[in-house]
Design a protein around this motif. Structure first.
Motif, mmCIF file in Angstrom:
data_model
loop_
_atom_site.group_PDB
_atom_site.id
_atom_site.type_symbol
_atom_site.label_atom_id
_atom_site.label_comp_id
_atom_site.label_asym_id
_atom_site.label_seq_id
_atom_site.Cartn_x
_atom_site.Cartn_y
_atom_site.Cartn_z
ATOM 1 N N GLY A 18 -0.798 -5.340 -6.375
ATOM 2 C CA GLY A 18 -0.650 -4.998 -4.969
ATOM 3 C C GLY A 18 -1.942 -4.604 -4.282
ATOM 4 N N ASP A 73 -3.058 -7.549 -2.238
ATOM 5 C CA ASP A 73 -2.044 -7.822 -1.215
ATOM 6 C C ASP A 73 -2.147 -6.838 -0.056
ATOM 7 O OD1 ASP A 73 -1.116 -9.896 -2.756
ATOM 8 O OD2 ASP A 73 0.564 -8.761 -3.580
ATOM 9 N N SER A 74 -2.263 -5.552 -0.368
ATOM 10 C CA SER A 74 -2.309 -4.544 0.699
ATOM 11 C C SER A 74 -3.625 -4.599 1.473
ATOM 12 C CB SER A 74 -2.064 -3.142 0.134
ATOM 13 O OG SER A 74 -3.101 -2.768 -0.740
ATOM 14 N N ARG A 134 -4.060 -5.809 5.591
ATOM 15 C CA ARG A 134 -4.799 -5.083 6.632
ATOM 16 C C ARG A 134 -5.903 -5.951 7.210
ATOM 17 N NH1 ARG A 134 -6.191 -0.526 3.397
ATOM 18 N NH2 ARG A 134 -4.138 -0.188 2.574
#
Length: 89
Positions: free
Chosen positions: A29, A32-33, A37
């Motif tokens: 993740g 992905d995170s 953003r």
């Protein structure tokens, strides 16, 4: 002498495990995170997410913000596509 060998072996194990942890974080993740953003204001969001993900997995970092700040991550900044232009959004 035996304590020194044991201490060195323990140190090597710790260094290897931290490297594997960093690699697994980048594949999970983390990218992905960070890319969500980074690509929040992109016109072609799916393309931005794709290339950001590729760059993040390779470099283990993504610059802050939605544009610019690439000096925070020189690897991300310096990746080029086949035409010699910047690969990472």
């Amino acid at each position: 002498m035996m304590k020194l060998v044991f201490a060195n072996a323990l140190l090597v194990c710790l260094l290897l495990s931290s490297s594997f942890l960093e690699i697994s974080m980048a594949g999970s993740g983390f990218c992905d995170s960070k890319c969500a953003r980074r690509c929040a204001k992109a016109g072609v969001k799916d393309r931005c997410l794709k290339f950001c993900g590729i760059c993040c997995e390779k470099c283990h970092c993504v610059p802050s913000g939605t544009y610019g700040n690439k000096d925070e991550c020189p690897c991300y900044r310096d990746l080029k596509n086949s035409k010699g232009k910047g690969k990472c959004p």
